[in-house]
Design an enzyme around this catalytic site. Structure first.
Site, PDB file in Angstrom:
ATOM      1  N   GLU A   1       0.898  -1.298  -0.139  1.00 16.86           N
ATOM      2  CA  GLU A   1       0.034  -0.049  -0.028  1.00 16.86           C
ATOM      3  C   GLU A   1       0.900   1.224   0.001  1.00 16.86           C
ATOM      4  O   GLU A   1       0.612   2.367   0.743  1.00 16.86           O
ATOM      5  CB  GLU A   1      -0.946   0.089   1.013  1.00 16.86           C
ATOM      6  CG  GLU A   1      -2.040  -1.300   0.864  1.00 16.86           C
ATOM      7  CD  GLU A   1      -3.416  -0.958   1.430  1.00 16.86           C
ATOM      8  OE1 GLU A   1      -3.777   0.085   1.601  1.00 16.86           O
ATOM      9  OE2 GLU A   1      -4.175  -2.250   1.562  1.00 16.86           O
TER      10      GLU A   1
HETATM   11  N1  CAA Z   1      -6.047  11.549  -4.226  1.00 17.28           N
HETATM   12  C1  CAA Z   1      -6.632  11.996  -5.465  1.00 17.28           C
HETATM   13  N2  CAA Z   1      -5.973  12.190  -6.479  1.00 17.28           N
HETATM   14  C2  CAA Z   1      -4.573  11.906  -6.473  1.00 17.28           C
HETATM   15  C3  CAA Z   1      -3.819  11.661  -5.183  1.00 17.28           C
HETATM   16  C4  CAA Z   1      -4.667  11.238  -4.133  1.00 17.28           C
HETATM   17  N3  CAA Z   1      -4.397  10.967  -2.881  1.00 17.28           N
HETATM   18  N4  CAA Z   1      -2.651  11.193  -5.469  1.00 17.28           N
HETATM   19  C5  CAA Z   1      -2.483  11.698  -6.619  1.00 17.28           C
HETATM   20  N5  CAA Z   1      -3.469  11.978  -7.330  1.00 17.28           N
HETATM   21  C6  CAA Z   1      -3.843  12.213  -8.553  1.00 17.28           C
HETATM   22  C7  CAA Z   1      -2.896  13.630  -9.138  1.00 17.28           C
HETATM   23  O1  CAA Z   1      -3.537  14.757  -8.636  1.00 17.28           O
HETATM   24  C8  CAA Z   1      -2.698  13.549 -10.652  1.00 17.28           C
HETATM   25  O2  CAA Z   1      -3.931  13.733 -11.105  1.00 17.28           O
HETATM   26  P1  CAA Z   1      -3.925  15.341 -12.035  1.00 17.28           P
HETATM   27  O3  CAA Z   1      -2.758  15.030 -13.107  1.00 17.28           O
HETATM   28  O4  CAA Z   1      -5.418  15.190 -12.775  1.00 17.28           O
HETATM   29  O5  CAA Z   1      -3.845  16.418 -11.210  1.00 17.28           O
HETATM   30  C9  CAA Z   1      -2.566  11.927 -10.735  1.00 17.28           C
HETATM   31  O6  CAA Z   1      -3.210  11.188  -9.523  1.00 17.28           O
HETATM   32  C10 CAA Z   1      -1.298  11.370 -10.838  1.00 17.28           C
HETATM   33  O7  CAA Z   1      -0.474  11.759  -9.632  1.00 17.28           O
HETATM   34  P2  CAA Z   1       1.078  12.375  -9.599  1.00 17.28           P
HETATM   35  O8  CAA Z   1       1.317  13.184 -10.810  1.00 17.28           O
HETATM   36  O9  CAA Z   1       1.407  12.848  -8.121  1.00 17.28           O
HETATM   37  O10 CAA Z   1       1.603  10.930  -9.978  1.00 17.28           O
HETATM   38  P3  CAA Z   1       3.219  10.302  -9.692  1.00 17.28           P
HETATM   39  O11 CAA Z   1       3.332   9.347 -10.692  1.00 17.28           O
HETATM   40  O12 CAA Z   1       4.199  11.174  -9.685  1.00 17.28           O
HETATM   41  O13 CAA Z   1       2.990   9.754  -8.147  1.00 17.28           O
HETATM   42  C11 CAA Z   1       2.195   8.130  -6.734  1.00 17.28           C
HETATM   43  C12 CAA Z   1       1.970   8.993  -7.727  1.00 17.28           C
HETATM   44  C13 CAA Z   1       1.795   8.805  -5.277  1.00 17.28           C
HETATM   45  C14 CAA Z   1       3.789   7.778  -6.433  1.00 17.28           C
HETATM   46  C15 CAA Z   1       1.505   6.833  -6.811  1.00 17.28           C
HETATM   47  O14 CAA Z   1       1.781   6.063  -7.950  1.00 17.28           O
HETATM   48  C16 CAA Z   1       1.397   5.770  -5.754  1.00 17.28           C
HETATM   49  O15 CAA Z   1       0.605   6.116  -4.715  1.00 17.28           O
HETATM   50  N6  CAA Z   1       2.242   5.013  -5.807  1.00 17.28           N
HETATM   51  C17 CAA Z   1       2.261   3.744  -4.902  1.00 17.28           C
HETATM   52  C18 CAA Z   1       1.273   2.724  -5.188  1.00 17.28           C
HETATM   53  C19 CAA Z   1       0.800   1.916  -4.224  1.00 17.28           C
HETATM   54  O16 CAA Z   1       0.708   2.325  -3.100  1.00 17.28           O
HETATM   55  N7  CAA Z   1       0.499   0.787  -4.507  1.00 17.28           N
HETATM   56  C20 CAA Z   1       0.016  -0.231  -3.688  1.00 17.28           C
HETATM   57  C21 CAA Z   1      -0.484  -1.466  -4.268  1.00 17.28           C
HETATM   58  S1  CAA Z   1      -2.227  -1.834  -3.586  1.00 17.28           S
HETATM   59  C22 CAA Z   1      -1.743  -2.937  -2.212  1.00 17.28           C
HETATM   60  O17 CAA Z   1      -0.518  -3.062  -1.870  1.00 17.28           O
HETATM   61  C23 CAA Z   1      -2.966  -3.577  -1.628  1.00 17.28           C
HETATM   62  C24 CAA Z   1      -2.521  -4.966  -0.744  1.00 17.28           C
HETATM   63  O18 CAA Z   1      -2.867  -5.964  -1.343  1.00 17.28           O
HETATM   64  C25 CAA Z   1      -2.289  -5.011   0.417  1.00 17.28           C
END
Ligand code: CAA
Length: 370
Positions: free
Chosen positions: A353
């Site tokens: 996550e």
């Molecule tokens: N809420 C709403 N929108 C969001 C957001 C949030 N919390 N965070 C980002 N966004 C939106 C941004 O506003 C952007 O949209 P716009 O361009 O329209 O403004 C879009 O999403 C892309 O965001 P970023 O430009 O910030 O993208 P990025 O690539 O630079 O970074 C990141 C994004 C935060 C690194 C994201 O990719 C991330 O969280 N990565 C980790 C993924 C993760 O947590 N995976 C877990 C897998 S699930 C799991 O583990 C479950 C299990 O089985 C236990």
């Protein structure tokens, strides 16, 4: 009452057999079924959809207690509650809520969340799974990795790329049923920790998904995943907190029983100070996790606070479990005393996550934007 109910359940239903399930990588199917009957699988869902109608704080308290004993069971609960049920309730259609949320919240069915791929973990916008639009349905193709409840779930929330040109704005989220043609469960992972949890890869081979199973507007899938994960991170923070608190309780108890140099080891400052540090770290993790839960309950922004809670609680889980093994000495290194399992289980909380590094990215962006 919730804390006591979760504590009693953990002691009477999860503790027996937890070491054996870890050894055999056995999913706690019977225990999860009972958790569903007791209302632990849809705690925050509105009672009109079969849920418990409770707040996030109650959920966090229950997660902590169950995670003290069995983090494999609690991750199944966390994914079902905060990634799947909450996402469908908040962003799904009324039809989706009736059809999917009700059985998921009552524990009759189990959910999974499919975002990660072989080449899209932290970099979650790089989705290679495709969802080709065909008018009244989509056709899914691609592979997902590290899927919790991978072979035991019934309903899967799946993120896939519909329009590559649009980048993350071309991603959609769908509810997919395991029984559909072309849904293939891949290999089970042989893991270091949470070995009772059922982690698989999943393949989609021309899986036909009706249009009505898309969650939200066209292109909402990535934002949906991010919003849901922000809430999910509170659940994993609570899991990490529980692992740490469980290890701390075991270490404290052991320190009062074990004698060395003519007194209990708790009477040696070397051990007493370790316990003081552990207690302080656990309490800080608890307060950060409660704060994130309370903000979510109040309908206020919580993205940064959930990232802080998960970052701190998971780092705490690793430190405190390592110290709990140290307090137990040689006994901590063998399975019978539980702390070595808690130490192995703690590690994943720094990874899934969103890794600790991704939490730092979310937090640093928030503080720099403020
Ligand atoms: N809420 C709403 N929108 C969001 C957001 C949030 N919390 N965070 C980002 N966004 C939106 C941004 O506003 C952007 O949209 P716009 O361009 O329209 O403004 C879009 O999403 C892309 O965001 P970023 O430009 O910030 O993208 P990025 O690539 O630079 O970074 C990141 C994004 C935060 C690194 C994201 O990719 C991330 O969280 N990565 C980790 C993924 C993760 O947590 N995976 C877990 C897998 S699930 C799991 O583990 C479950 C299990 O089985 C236990």
């Amino acid at each position: 009452m919730i804390q006591q109910a979760a504590r009693d359940f953990a002691q009477s239903e999860l503790l027996p057999g937890v070491i054996e399930r870890d050894n055999k990588q056995q999913f706690p199917a019977e225990q999860i079924r009972k958790m569903g009957e007791l209302g632990f699988m849809g705690m925050m869902v509105d009672p009109k959809y079969g849920g418990g109608g409770m707040d996030n704080l109650s959920y966090v308290i229950a997660m902590e207690e169950l995670s003290k004993v069995d983090a494999s069971a609690s991750v199944a609960m966390s994914v079902n509650n905060s990634l799947v049920c909450w996402g469908i309730e908040k962003y799904g259609s009324e039809e989706q809520r009736q059809k999917y949320l009700v059985p998921l919240a009552t524990g009759q069915k189990l959910g999974a969340f499919c975002l990660s791929e072989p080449e899209a973990g932290s970099d979650a916008t790089s989705q290679r799974t495709t969802a080709e639009f065909k008018g009244d349905h989509y056709v899914l193709n691609g592979n997902k990795n590290w899927i919790t409840n991978g072979n035991t779930a019934d309903y899967y929330v799946v993120m896939a790329q519909t329009d590559k040109e649009l980048g993350h704005r071309g991603i959609n989220a769908f509810i997919v049923e395991k029984s559909w043609d072309g849904f293939v469960v891949g290999k089970k992972e042989d893991k270091m920790g949470i070995r009772g949890s059922d982690t698989h890869s999943i393949m989609f081979q021309d899986v036909k998904v009706p249009l009505e199973n898309r969650i939200g507007e066209d292109g909402f899938g990535f934002k949906f995943a991010m919003k849901v994960l922000s809430g999910g991170r509170i659940g994993i923070a609570a899991q990490a907190l529980g692992i740490a608190a469980g290890a701390f309780e075991l270490a404290t108890k052991y320190s009062k029983e074990r004698k060395a140099f003519g007194k209990t080891i708790s009477q040696h400052q070397a051990i007493a100070f370790k316990l003081a540090d552990m207690a302080t770290q656990v309490e800080a993790a608890r307060l950060l996790t409660y704060k994130a839960a309370r903000l979510k309950d109040a309908g206020k922004p919580f993205d940064m606070e959930s990232a802080m809670a998960k970052l701190h609680a998971s780092e705490t889980a690793m430190k405190v479990t390592t110290e709990a093994v140290q307090v137990h000495g040689g006994y901590g290194f063998v399975k019978e005393y539980h702390v070595e399992r808690l130490m192995r289980d703690a590690k994943i909380t720094q990874i899934y996550e969103g890794t600790s590094e991704i939490q730092r990215l979310v937090i640093s962006r928030a503080v720099l934007d403020a």
